[in-house]
Design an enzyme around this catalytic site. Structure first.
Site, short mmCIF file in Angstrom:
data_model
loop_
_atom_site.label_atom_id
_atom_site.label_comp_id
_atom_site.label_asym_id
_atom_site.label_seq_id
_atom_site.Cartn_x
_atom_site.Cartn_y
_atom_site.Cartn_z
N ASP A 208 0.90 -1.15 0.00
CA ASP A 208 0.00 0.00 0.00
C ASP A 208 0.94 1.20 0.00
O ASP A 208 1.55 1.50 1.04
CB ASP A 208 -0.87 0.00 1.26
N HIS A 209 1.07 1.85 -1.13
CA HIS A 209 2.16 2.84 -1.23
C HIS A 209 1.97 4.01 -0.26
O HIS A 209 2.92 4.70 0.07
CB HIS A 209 2.39 3.30 -2.67
N HIS B 54 -5.84 2.63 1.08
CA HIS B 54 -5.26 3.86 1.61
C HIS B 54 -6.09 4.50 2.73
O HIS B 54 -5.56 4.83 3.79
CB HIS B 54 -5.07 4.90 0.50
C1 BG6 Z 1 -3.44 4.61 -6.36
C2 BG6 Z 1 -4.77 4.61 -7.07
O1 BG6 Z 1 -3.40 3.55 -5.43
O2 BG6 Z 1 -3.25 5.83 -5.68
C3 BG6 Z 1 -4.86 5.79 -8.01
O3 BG6 Z 1 -4.92 3.41 -7.79
C4 BG6 Z 1 -4.55 7.08 -7.30
O4 BG6 Z 1 -6.15 5.86 -8.61
C5 BG6 Z 1 -3.24 6.96 -6.53
O5 BG6 Z 1 -4.46 8.10 -8.27
C6 BG6 Z 1 -2.99 8.19 -5.68
O6 BG6 Z 1 -1.72 8.10 -5.12
P1 BG6 Z 1 -0.95 9.40 -4.61
O7 BG6 Z 1 0.27 8.88 -3.97
O8 BG6 Z 1 -0.70 10.23 -5.82
O9 BG6 Z 1 -1.89 10.06 -3.67
#
Ligand code: BG6
Length: 525
Positions: free
Chosen positions: A198-199, A261
């Site tokens: 989960d980045h 997230h």
């Molecule tokens: C991803 C989703 O996990 O997170 C995307 O699949 C989204 O739809 C993205 O745009 C948002 O990531 P960040 O780090 O730019 O907030």
């Protein structure tokens, strides 16, 4: 009002490094590899956070040789930072190799096996391998089975030499499919080898939530329903669906952003202190929090959640299309691009404190923020006092995750002068001011953690189960929807203008509780 932190500790806070290994990307010709994975691994190599004994293999169906892959590698790095010296890019490119193969044929895995064995000897990586599965989700299980059947992956081999697998999100489409995927993967892997990514958990500002809560004991006595009125979590994006309509039409925003997230952010705010910072203890507490979220009342879903979809509008002065006009999107699509929900937490700490969560695409601007809103000061002290000209606002603690990175605490102060006027002022910490540039290290952190064998920032099976168990009843895949406002049935979808803050029903979700979303412009410096 600004609080400056000393940098003394940060200078002695050395960066940890990962040991020697090979890193294999499945889906290496894809967008994620290009935008995130290659630049992140480059950053790890450049800053020597991985050992010199390190190599990268890209694996995908596209026919390419090492030279062609290295062209893509160089482009990926330059895209992120055009100012990096050619010599550094070249040194990295020489560690990158490519194997072309299918995902369901043994030939490809055998070719990969031969190549990684050769590179293992050349780079002295001790047989350690990390496989990063960054393909479309339907391929995840087949890839891990291919690795297992072809002898690239041995179960329970987490210690030297180790083989670990990072699996991208989305992890399943609902409770059942996530469980099937878990079973399929765990046939070839032990839980200790499986890294469900989960980045958001790799973001510094997200990691800071736990540090802030548990390293600053002055907040802990007030971190409960006696002092906190509500928690608000906003994950707004100004981007639309971009080129991902194929995926997004099937997923929708609830799956795309909440299952992972937003629930992780809520858990970090709401969980109990772990026994230690060991990965199992942290994840135990997160799962306990998720299990204490009250299941939605299925007879009354519209009172707890709102679905929206962006229509045409204007963002930063530019006209943009509505979702239904985007390439690859059905003109009658019922897929939501906005979701908001109210969570009730049934535990001692949070009983009666709503957690309001919202996320959406094509909103006014990018903003990821958690606001902890405290209760107002005792009513009697200021009310009825004619010399107090403004009612005190509540204290608000804001965690700014992105694009601003920092945190602030709004307190009340007397406005100078003879009259008794109160106004909120902010104590403010901005990472940029203290540590220099903005940080975007989410994937570097996570990949490095996997190399080091630290699963703290990854989902464990029971966490995935708990989040899908909560959300699965709210999924809507019927393909039909009616357009309109808040109080209709759950297939109601409100079209909101791109560039706004989402459907009006999203506002009403809080208004009916006598609350409102915090002003997004708060702390916009
Ligand atoms: C991803 C989703 O996990 O997170 C995307 O699949 C989204 O739809 C993205 O745009 C948002 O990531 P960040 O780090 O730019 O907030």
């Amino acid at each position: 009002m600004e609080v400056r932190l000393s940098q003394d500790n940060s200078e002695s806070c050395e960066r940890v490094s990962g040991g020697r290994c090979g890193y294999v990307i499945f889906g290496a010709s894809g967008d994620l590899s290009q935008r995130k994975l290659l630049p992140s691994v480059f950053s790890l190599c450049r800053t020597k956070r991985v050992a010199a004994e390190f190599f990268i293999v890209g694996y995908a169906r596209s026919a390419m040789d090492d030279a062609a892959f290295r062209i893509k590698v160089r482009e990926a790095i330059r895209q992120v930072d055009a100012g990096i010296a050619e010599s550094e890019i070249e040194a990295f490119a020489q560690k990158c190799f490519y194997v072309s193969g299918g995902y369901d044929q043994d030939d490809g895995y055998q070719a990969l096996k031969a190549r990684t064995a050769e590179l293992d000897a050349a780079f002295a990586t001790g047989g350690n391998l990390v496989f990063h599965v960054a393909t479309p989700p339907p391929l995840y299980a087949g890839i891990v089975a291919g690795l297992g059947k072809n002898g690239l992956l041995k179960r329970h081999q987490n210690d030297a030499p180790f083989q670990r697998v990072i699996v991208e999100k989305p992890f399943g489409r609902d409770f059942e499919s996530a469980e099937r995927l878990n079973n399929d993967l765990l046939e070839y892997l032990a839980e200790e080898q499986l890294y469900r990514i989960d980045h958001y958990l790799g973001k510094e500002t997200v990691q800071n939530i736990l540090m802030f809560r548990f390293a600053n004991p002055i907040f802990e006595p007030a971190w409960n329903s006696a002092y906190i009125d509500q928690v608000q979590i906003t994950v707004a994006e100004s981007l639309g669906v971009e080129h991902r309509a194929g995926y997004f039409e099937q997923a929708g925003l609830l799956r795309d952003m909440f299952q992972n997230h937003l629930l992780q952010l809520a858990a970090l705010v709401g969980m109990e202190p772990p026994v230690s910072l060991d990965s199992e203890n942290i994840r135990d507490e997160k799962v306990k929090f998720m299990k204490s979220i009250r299941p939605f009342d299925l007879d009354n879903l519209p009172a707890q959640m709102v679905r929206g979809q962006y229509g045409p509008g204007v963002i930063a002065g530019h006209e943009v299309r509505g979702y239904r006009e985007e390439a690859g999107v059905s003109p009658s699509s019922c897929t939501e691009t906005y979701f908001a929900m109210k969570l009730s937490i049934d535990n001692w700490r949070w009983h009666g404190v709503p957690f309001y969560l919202r996320a959406g695409k094509r909103l006014e601007r990018k903003l990821t923020r958690i606001a902890v809103v405290f209760k107002k000061a005792a009513y009697g002290l200021f009310a009825g006092n004619k010399s107090v000209e403004s009612a005190p606002a509540p204290n608000v603690l804001v965690f700014d995750i992105q694009p601003r990175q920092g945190l602030s605490l709004a307190v009340q102060a007397k406005v100078p002068g003879v009259r008794m006027c109160l106004a909120p002022v902010r104590m403010d910490f901005n990472y940029r001011d203290v540590y220099g540039s903005e940080m975007d290290e989410d994937y570097s952190t996570l990949i490095l953690d996997c190399i080091r064998g630290d699963q703290s920032l990854y989902w464990r099976r029971d966490g995935v189960q708990a989040s899908w168990r909560l959300l699965t009843p709210a999924l809507r895949d019927s393909g039909t929807c009616s357009l309109g406002g808040a109080s209709g049935p759950m297939d109601m979808l409100e079209i909101y203008p791109a560039g706004s803050w989402g459907p009006t029903a999203g506002e009403r979700l809080l208004e009916k509780d006598g609350r409102q979303w915090l002003e997004p412009s708060l702390g916009n410096t």
